[in-house]
Enzyme design. Structure first.
Site, short mmCIF file in Angstrom:
data_model
loop_
_atom_site.label_atom_id
_atom_site.label_comp_id
_atom_site.label_asym_id
_atom_site.label_seq_id
_atom_site.Cartn_x
_atom_site.Cartn_y
_atom_site.Cartn_z
CG LEU A 38 -1.90 -1.22 1.27
CD1 LEU A 38 -2.81 -1.14 2.50
CD2 LEU A 38 -2.76 -1.34 0.00
CB ILE A 63 7.86 -7.46 -3.16
CG1 ILE A 63 8.18 -6.11 -3.81
CG2 ILE A 63 6.41 -7.85 -3.37
CD1 ILE A 63 8.16 -6.15 -5.34
CG PHE A 84 0.17 -6.96 -11.59
CD1 PHE A 84 -0.20 -6.47 -12.83
CD2 PHE A 84 -0.38 -8.16 -11.16
CE1 PHE A 84 -1.10 -7.15 -13.63
CE2 PHE A 84 -1.29 -8.85 -11.95
CZ PHE A 84 -1.64 -8.34 -13.19
CB THR A 128 6.45 -1.83 -19.34
OG1 THR A 128 6.32 -0.71 -20.22
CG2 THR A 128 7.83 -1.73 -18.71
CG ASP A 129 5.26 -0.54 -24.51
OD1 ASP A 129 5.41 0.00 -23.39
OD2 ASP A 129 4.49 -0.07 -25.39
CD GLU A 130 7.02 3.24 -20.39
OE1 GLU A 130 7.91 3.93 -19.89
OE2 GLU A 130 5.81 3.40 -20.14
CE1 TYR A 155 7.72 1.17 -14.55
CE2 TYR A 155 7.67 1.99 -16.81
CZ TYR A 155 7.19 1.13 -15.83
OH TYR A 155 6.20 0.21 -16.13
CB SER A 156 12.00 1.81 -19.24
OG SER A 156 12.90 2.85 -19.53
CE LYS A 159 8.03 -3.60 -14.89
NZ LYS A 159 7.23 -4.30 -13.84
CG ASN A 185 -2.66 -1.58 -19.28
OD1 ASN A 185 -3.17 -2.49 -18.66
ND2 ASN A 185 -1.78 -1.81 -20.24
CE LYS A 194 1.80 5.89 -13.82
NZ LYS A 194 1.47 4.50 -13.58
N PRO A 210 -1.86 19.57 -18.26
CG PRO A 210 -0.49 18.72 -16.56
CD PRO A 210 -1.92 18.89 -16.96
CB VAL A 211 -0.07 18.70 -23.37
CG1 VAL A 211 0.51 17.94 -24.55
CG2 VAL A 211 -1.53 18.31 -23.17
P1 NAD Z 1 0.45 1.06 -9.91
O1 NAD Z 1 1.51 2.06 -9.58
O2 NAD Z 1 -0.95 1.52 -10.12
O3 NAD Z 1 0.39 -0.06 -8.77
C1 NAD Z 1 1.54 -0.60 -8.20
C2 NAD Z 1 1.11 -1.37 -6.95
O4 NAD Z 1 2.29 -1.99 -6.41
C3 NAD Z 1 0.53 -0.47 -5.85
O5 NAD Z 1 -0.64 -1.07 -5.31
C4 NAD Z 1 1.64 -0.42 -4.80
O6 NAD Z 1 1.16 -0.26 -3.48
C5 NAD Z 1 2.32 -1.78 -4.99
N1 NAD Z 1 3.70 -1.78 -4.54
C6 NAD Z 1 4.67 -0.87 -4.85
N2 NAD Z 1 5.81 -1.17 -4.19
C7 NAD Z 1 5.57 -2.31 -3.48
C8 NAD Z 1 6.36 -3.12 -2.62
N3 NAD Z 1 7.63 -2.80 -2.34
N4 NAD Z 1 5.79 -4.20 -2.06
C9 NAD Z 1 4.50 -4.53 -2.31
N5 NAD Z 1 3.70 -3.80 -3.12
C10 NAD Z 1 4.24 -2.70 -3.70
O7 NAD Z 1 1.00 0.28 -11.18
P2 NAD Z 1 0.22 -0.26 -12.47
O8 NAD Z 1 0.08 0.85 -13.43
O9 NAD Z 1 -0.97 -1.02 -12.03
O10 NAD Z 1 1.32 -1.24 -13.05
C11 NAD Z 1 1.38 -2.59 -12.58
C12 NAD Z 1 2.50 -3.31 -13.31
O11 NAD Z 1 2.25 -3.30 -14.71
C13 NAD Z 1 3.88 -2.69 -13.12
O12 NAD Z 1 4.81 -3.73 -12.94
C14 NAD Z 1 4.13 -1.93 -14.40
O13 NAD Z 1 5.51 -1.86 -14.69
C15 NAD Z 1 3.38 -2.77 -15.40
N6 NAD Z 1 2.84 -2.08 -16.59
C16 NAD Z 1 2.09 -0.95 -16.43
C17 NAD Z 1 1.55 -0.31 -17.55
C18 NAD Z 1 0.66 0.91 -17.43
O14 NAD Z 1 0.27 1.48 -18.45
N7 NAD Z 1 0.27 1.32 -16.23
C19 NAD Z 1 1.80 -0.83 -18.83
C20 NAD Z 1 2.58 -1.99 -18.95
C21 NAD Z 1 3.08 -2.60 -17.81
P1 TYD Z 2 2.22 8.43 -18.71
O1 TYD Z 2 0.75 8.25 -18.50
O2 TYD Z 2 3.05 8.97 -17.59
O3 TYD Z 2 2.77 7.01 -19.21
P2 TYD Z 2 4.23 6.62 -19.81
O4 TYD Z 2 5.19 7.69 -19.52
O5 TYD Z 2 4.55 5.37 -19.05
O6 TYD Z 2 4.00 6.37 -21.27
O7 TYD Z 2 2.43 9.37 -19.95
C1 TYD Z 2 1.86 9.05 -21.21
C2 TYD Z 2 2.32 10.12 -22.18
O8 TYD Z 2 1.71 11.36 -21.80
C3 TYD Z 2 3.82 10.35 -22.17
O9 TYD Z 2 4.25 10.62 -23.50
C4 TYD Z 2 3.99 11.60 -21.32
C5 TYD Z 2 2.71 12.37 -21.55
N1 TYD Z 2 2.23 13.19 -20.40
C6 TYD Z 2 1.91 14.53 -20.60
O10 TYD Z 2 1.99 15.07 -21.73
N2 TYD Z 2 1.47 15.24 -19.53
C7 TYD Z 2 1.36 14.71 -18.28
O11 TYD Z 2 0.99 15.43 -17.33
C8 TYD Z 2 1.69 13.33 -18.10
C9 TYD Z 2 1.60 12.68 -16.76
C10 TYD Z 2 2.12 12.60 -19.19
#
Ligand code: NAD
Ligand code: TYD
Length: 339
Positions: A38, A63, A84, A128-130, A155-156, A159, A185, A194, A210-211
């Site tokens: 959490l 974890i 996840f 992730t694709d990143e 981040y990437s 990962k 997603n 996000k 903000p863009v």
């Molecule tokens: P999120 O940030 O919404 O959720 C992450 C969860 O992990 C949270 O509930 C947090 O409390 C928990 N967490 C963080 N550190 C922890 C720790 N040390 N121990 C236990 N729990 C912990 O993330 P998300 O967007 O749901 O992404 C989930 C996974 O999917 C990630 O591994 C991410 O890299 C991957 N992913 C995300 C996207 C995306 O678009 N969001 C796309 C592709 C892959």
């Molecule tokens: P984000 O949702 O942070 O995902 P990721 O960086 O993992 O792709 O951002 C998606 C795209 O949107 C990325 O190109 C950055 C852009 N972005 C903005 O333009 N403004 C914002 O405030 C945020 C958070 C992201």
């Protein structure tokens, strides 16, 4: 006693949370364990409709805590692990990379070690694709599973490091693993830092969106329900040791995404504010998921149907996202956007 025990790490977050709900509903014969410590991104109120079900369990744990994780694995003897839990926001990784190494790299190794020691049927690592880095704007190029890893953000990079550890546990110890690499997603319970939930929540409250830069960076969007179905398929049918890309060919520039949301909510484009670009901002992501399609997956949402469903969900669930945008979130927001 249920047929199978499945551990979902990060099940209080966005995608993990949707996956927990999907599994609890779809597989009453499985015991689903949501393990999460959490962080700011974790929230259990999203599980109010499933928390009383007899196949849902919650474990609060970090974890990175190897002793605790080992003792949980020894006690519960999970059949499946779907991992996840992670620090997931690129902007936060730019200002504070250390926690990304702790959680995403060390935390993954701790889980792999515990899974190896007790012996599990399958470990699915959600990546992730990143990790592939960025593509240029040539629309005929895509990430495939063999694309070399070339991560650009902390981040990437964290990962990609975790992906390599998962692969190594398969090659060295024969741990039955799969790695999934999904595109961006969106959908219900997405944390409003996000792009898509941030835009929806700010447009709904008539605040500036903000863009970054000129808004021309491209992301490939997939509805979270389609991601959950893909993971379910990989968990049950994935060939051990294989990597599967997940994406639905929904490429949009960030500006197109923001405009679509503003239009769906009947608001003015004057809400758009171009701000300083993100450091090392990846130009374009685009996924080729032919390998997963051969396994039997196909997405059910287009971007057009998915974004309408999502906007509607945020309109109907204002209570959820308003309680998330609390003091802690506002401090982050003001610092991130220099307000
Ligand atoms: P999120 O940030 O919404 O959720 C992450 C969860 O992990 C949270 O509930 C947090 O409390 C928990 N967490 C963080 N550190 C922890 C720790 N040390 N121990 C236990 N729990 C912990 O993330 P998300 O967007 O749901 O992404 C989930 C996974 O999917 C990630 O591994 C991410 O890299 C991957 N992913 C995300 C996207 C995306 O678009 N969001 C796309 C592709 C892959
Ligand atoms: P984000 O949702 O942070 O995902 P990721 O960086 O993992 O792709 O951002 C998606 C795209 O949107 C990325 O190109 C950055 C852009 N972005 C903005 O333009 N403004 C914002 O405030 C945020 C958070 C992201």
């Amino acid at each position: 006693m249920k047929e199978k025990k499945i551990l979902v790490t990060g099940g209080a977050g966005f995608i993990g949370g949707n996956f927990v709900q999907y599994m609890v509903e779809k597989y009453p014969e499985y015991d689903v364990f949501n393990l999460d410590n959490l962080t700011y991104a974790g929230d259990l109120t999203k599980h109010s409709l499933i928390e009383m079900k007899n196949n849902y369990n919650f474990i609060k744990a970090d974890i990175v805590d190897d002793r605790l994780i080992m003792s949980i694995f020894e006690k519960e003897k999970f059949n499946y692990v779907v991992h996840f839990a992670a620090e997931s926001h690129v902007d936060r990784s730019i200002t504070n990379p250390g926690i990304f190494v702790q959680t995403n790299v060390i935390g993954t190794q701790v889980l792999l070690e515990a899974a190896k020691r007790v012996g599990i049927t399958k470990f699915v690592h959600i990546s992730t694709d990143e990790v592939y880095g960025e593509l240029d704007f040539d629309p005929t190029t895509f990430f495939i599973e063999e694309t070399p890893l070339k991560p650009n953000s902390p981040y990437s990079a964290s990962k990609a490091s975790s992906d390599l550890l998962v692969r190594a546990y398969h090659e060295t110890y024969g741990l039955p693993i799969n790695i999934t690499r999904c595109s961006n997603n969106y959908g219900p319970f997405h944390f409003p830092e996000k792009l898509i939930p941030l835009t929806i929540s700010r447009v709904l409250t008539d605040e500036k969106v903000p863009v970054y830069g000129e808004g021309q960076n491209i992301r490939d969007w997939l509805h979270v329900f389609d991601h959950c179905a893909a993971i379910d398929l990989v968990l049950h049918k994935g060939v051990n040791g294989e990597i599967y890309n997940i994406g639905g060919h929904n490429e949009r520039t960030n500006l197109e995404v923001v405009r679509t949301i503003i239009q769906a909510l009947g608001k003015s484009e004057e809400l758009i504010e171009f701000v300083e670009d993100r450091l090392g901002h990846d130009k374009r992501y685009a996924i080729d998921s032919a390998k997963l399609k051969q396994l039997g997956w196909k997405p059910s949402y287009t971007f057009e149907t998915g974004i309408i469903q999502t906007v509607q969900w945020y309109v109907e669930n204002e209570v959820w996202w308003k309680q998330i945008i609390n003091g802690q979130y506002l401090t982050y927001f003001n610092k991130q956007y220099s307000l």
